[in-house]
Motif scaffolding. Structure first.
Motif, PDB file in Angstrom:
ATOM      1  N   TYR A 151      19.612   5.755 -20.419  1.00 48.28           N
ATOM      2  CA  TYR A 151      19.203   6.573 -21.559  1.00 48.28           C
ATOM      3  C   TYR A 151      18.442   5.768 -22.615  1.00 48.28           C
ATOM      4  O   TYR A 151      17.887   6.340 -23.552  1.00 48.28           O
ATOM      5  N   ALA A 152      18.464   4.455 -22.480  1.00 51.79           N
ATOM      6  CA  ALA A 152      17.904   3.586 -23.516  1.00 51.79           C
ATOM      7  C   ALA A 152      16.574   2.994 -23.091  1.00 51.79           C
ATOM      8  O   ALA A 152      16.194   3.033 -21.919  1.00 51.79           O
ATOM      9  N   GLN A 153      15.880   2.435 -24.061  1.00 48.36           N
ATOM     10  CA  GLN A 153      14.562   1.857 -23.816  1.00 48.36           C
ATOM     11  C   GLN A 153      14.643   0.447 -23.243  1.00 48.36           C
ATOM     12  O   GLN A 153      13.637  -0.085 -22.781  1.00 48.36           O
ATOM     13  N   GLN A 154      15.831  -0.150 -23.288  1.00 47.49           N
ATOM     14  CA  GLN A 154      16.012  -1.494 -22.771  1.00 47.49           C
ATOM     15  C   GLN A 154      17.475  -1.648 -22.385  1.00 47.49           C
ATOM     16  O   GLN A 154      18.322  -0.833 -22.792  1.00 47.49           O
ATOM     17  N   PRO A 155      17.816  -2.678 -21.609  1.00 46.10           N
ATOM     18  CA  PRO A 155      19.213  -2.874 -21.220  1.00 46.10           C
ATOM     19  C   PRO A 155      20.124  -3.032 -22.437  1.00 46.10           C
ATOM     20  O   PRO A 155      19.732  -3.616 -23.445  1.00 46.10           O
ATOM     21  N   LEU A 156      21.331  -2.503 -22.328  1.00 46.14           N
ATOM     22  CA  LEU A 156      22.298  -2.678 -23.397  1.00 46.14           C
ATOM     23  C   LEU A 156      22.598  -4.164 -23.568  1.00 46.14           C
ATOM     24  O   LEU A 156      22.737  -4.894 -22.581  1.00 46.14           O
ATOM     25  N   ALA A 157      22.681  -4.604 -24.815  1.00 48.08           N
ATOM     26  CA  ALA A 157      22.862  -6.027 -25.090  1.00 48.08           C
ATOM     27  C   ALA A 157      23.980  -6.239 -26.100  1.00 48.08           C
ATOM     28  O   ALA A 157      24.259  -5.378 -26.938  1.00 48.08           O
ATOM     29  N   THR A 158      24.621  -7.390 -26.022  1.00 49.46           N
ATOM     30  CA  THR A 158      25.658  -7.759 -26.977  1.00 49.46           C
ATOM     31  C   THR A 158      25.004  -8.314 -28.245  1.00 49.46           C
ATOM     32  O   THR A 158      24.037  -9.065 -28.181  1.00 49.46           O
ATOM     33  N   LEU A 159      25.556  -7.923 -29.403  1.00 51.59           N
ATOM     34  CA  LEU A 159      24.962  -8.351 -30.671  1.00 51.59           C
ATOM     35  C   LEU A 159      26.082  -8.684 -31.665  1.00 51.59           C
ATOM     36  O   LEU A 159      26.229  -8.049 -32.703  1.00 51.59           O
ATOM     37  N   ASN A 160      26.884  -9.685 -31.325  1.00 51.69           N
ATOM     38  CA  ASN A 160      27.960 -10.102 -32.224  1.00 51.69           C
ATOM     39  C   ASN A 160      27.438 -10.829 -33.458  1.00 51.69           C
ATOM     40  O   ASN A 160      28.132 -10.908 -34.469  1.00 51.69           O
ATOM     41  N   ASN A 201      12.995   6.238 -33.573  1.00 56.19           N
ATOM     42  CA  ASN A 201      13.673   5.085 -32.991  1.00 56.19           C
ATOM     43  C   ASN A 201      15.096   5.015 -33.542  1.00 56.19           C
ATOM     44  O   ASN A 201      15.285   4.819 -34.751  1.00 56.19           O
ATOM     45  N   ILE A 202      16.064   5.190 -32.675  1.00 54.46           N
ATOM     46  CA  ILE A 202      17.467   5.209 -33.084  1.00 54.46           C
ATOM     47  C   ILE A 202      18.200   4.082 -32.382  1.00 54.46           C
ATOM     48  O   ILE A 202      18.140   3.953 -31.159  1.00 54.46           O
ATOM     49  N   THR A 203      18.891   3.261 -33.166  1.00 56.98           N
ATOM     50  CA  THR A 203      19.694   2.171 -32.624  1.00 56.98           C
ATOM     51  C   THR A 203      21.166   2.474 -32.822  1.00 56.98           C
ATOM     52  O   THR A 203      21.601   2.785 -33.933  1.00 56.98           O
ATOM     53  N   PHE A 204      21.920   2.390 -31.733  1.00 50.56           N
ATOM     54  CA  PHE A 204      23.371   2.561 -31.784  1.00 50.56           C
ATOM     55  C   PHE A 204      24.033   1.191 -31.819  1.00 50.56           C
ATOM     56  O   PHE A 204      23.680   0.291 -31.061  1.00 50.56           O
ATOM     57  N   LEU A 205      25.018   1.060 -32.687  1.00 48.93           N
ATOM     58  CA  LEU A 205      25.885  -0.113 -32.728  1.00 48.93           C
ATOM     59  C   LEU A 205      27.280   0.360 -32.369  1.00 48.93           C
ATOM     60  O   LEU A 205      27.882   1.157 -33.106  1.00 48.93           O
ATOM     61  N   VAL A 206      27.796  -0.086 -31.231  1.00 47.42           N
ATOM     62  CA  VAL A 206      29.103   0.381 -30.765  1.00 47.42           C
ATOM     63  C   VAL A 206      29.931  -0.813 -30.285  1.00 47.42           C
ATOM     64  O   VAL A 206      29.409  -1.889 -30.025  1.00 47.42           O
ATOM     65  N   ASN A 207      31.219  -0.590 -30.144  1.00 48.14           N
ATOM     66  CA  ASN A 207      32.094  -1.637 -29.621  1.00 48.14           C
ATOM     67  C   ASN A 207      32.288  -1.448 -28.119  1.00 48.14           C
ATOM     68  O   ASN A 207      32.185  -0.336 -27.595  1.00 48.14           O
ATOM     69  N   ARG A 208      32.561  -2.542 -27.446  1.00 50.46           N
ATOM     70  CA  ARG A 208      32.762  -2.486 -25.996  1.00 50.46           C
ATOM     71  C   ARG A 208      34.201  -2.038 -25.712  1.00 50.46           C
ATOM     72  O   ARG A 208      35.081  -2.842 -25.365  1.00 50.46           O
TER      73      ARG A 208
END
Length: 280
Positions: free
Chosen positions: A84-93, A2-9
């Motif tokens: 490519y992900a298991q769920q919709p991309l979400a904002t996490l500020n 399980n890999i989680t990416f944290l990226v900027n918009r």
């Protein structure tokens, strides 16, 4: 894994994800986004124009590429990358708050990969994944910690720039152990934005090497940062003026048009090209 990416918009993060995510489809992937790095007051006039160009012109174009072409393109906007992900991309500020931490932990990440993420991760976040947190920094460490490392390297007359894959061990900024680095020569006739995007071409290989070592339980050698450390924040107006006086550019319309061919075969409309030129 399980890999989680944290990226900027932003554009560079989107470009990087388009290169990286297709190479990791055998993992369970989750992507969280931050809306920005720093505060609006941190940006000077020229860097604000660059941010506006990305947010108001290029990113909307990326999100519209399926509609414009009528078929799936090679590169995808953020909304489409969720394939490519298991769920919709979400904002996490709010990642460092209780609510954000709950969103992060519900995916039980084994590894967190940060790329241009806009928040400084605190200890409660860092201890979540069993394989820790790694960051792909668009600068050579320890000389270029902080933001817009490529801008500062070009302004300082460096002959080469690079990326650093390193661990995030605490809330220090870009202070972790170095896993790997890649370097490219500076081409002063090319823009700052062009250089930033070029840096991420090496990202899939750097990350694949690290993941393969994890999967085979082979510890990768890491080294403590050594040498003269430097920390940089957003450039002020005088720094942007110095940058332009050296004959350097923040972005170039022709380069952007060529970059968009990764997403779809479309040149700028006359109106879009005029908007960009008026801000150079």
């Amino acid at each position: 894994m399980n890999i989680t990416f944290l990226v900027n918009r932003d554009l560079a993060s989107n470009f990087a994800l388009n290169l990286i995510l297709p190479t990791m489809q055998h993992h369970n992937l989750t992507v969280f986004l931050s809306d920005k790095v720093g505060n609006s007051s941190d940006h000077s006039g020229h860097s604000t124009l660059l941010a506006d160009m990305e947010s108001k012109v290029i990113l909307p174009l990326l999100e519209s590429n399926r509609k414009l072409t009528g078929k799936r393109s090679r590169f995808l906007g953020f909304n489409q990358l969720q394939c490519y992900a298991q769920q919709p991309l979400a904002t996490l500020n709010d990642i460092n708050q209780t609510s954000g931490l709950a969103k992060l932990t519900c995916n039980t990440p084994d590894l967190i990969i940060s790329i241009r993420f806009g928040k400084i991760l605190q200890p409660d976040v860092i201890k979540v994944p069993r394989f820790g947190v790694i960051n792909l920094h668009s600068g050579l460490l320890p000389q270029y910690r902080g933001v817009m490392a490529t801008f500062w390297a070009m302004l300082n007359g460096e002959k080469e720039i690079g990326t650093t894959l390193h661990t995030i061990d605490d809330s220090g900024i870009d202070t972790g152990q170095v896993i790997a680095q890649s370097r490219i020569p500076v081409q002063r006739q090319k823009s700052y934005l062009w250089h930033v995007l070029q840096l991420y071409l090496s990202a899939p290989k750097l990350l694949q090497n690290y993941l393969q070592a994890l999967e085979k339980n082979i510890p990768m050698e890491k080294r403590v940062q050594s040498g003269q450390a430097g920390y940089y924040s957003f450039p002020k107006q005088e720094h942007c003026t110095q940058f332009l006086q050296q004959g350097l550019t923040l972005f170039d319309t022709a380069e952007i048009s060529a970059m968009l061919e990764h997403y779809y075969r479309k040149t700028f409309t006359a109106q879009e090209a005029l908007w960009l030129r008026s801000r150079q």
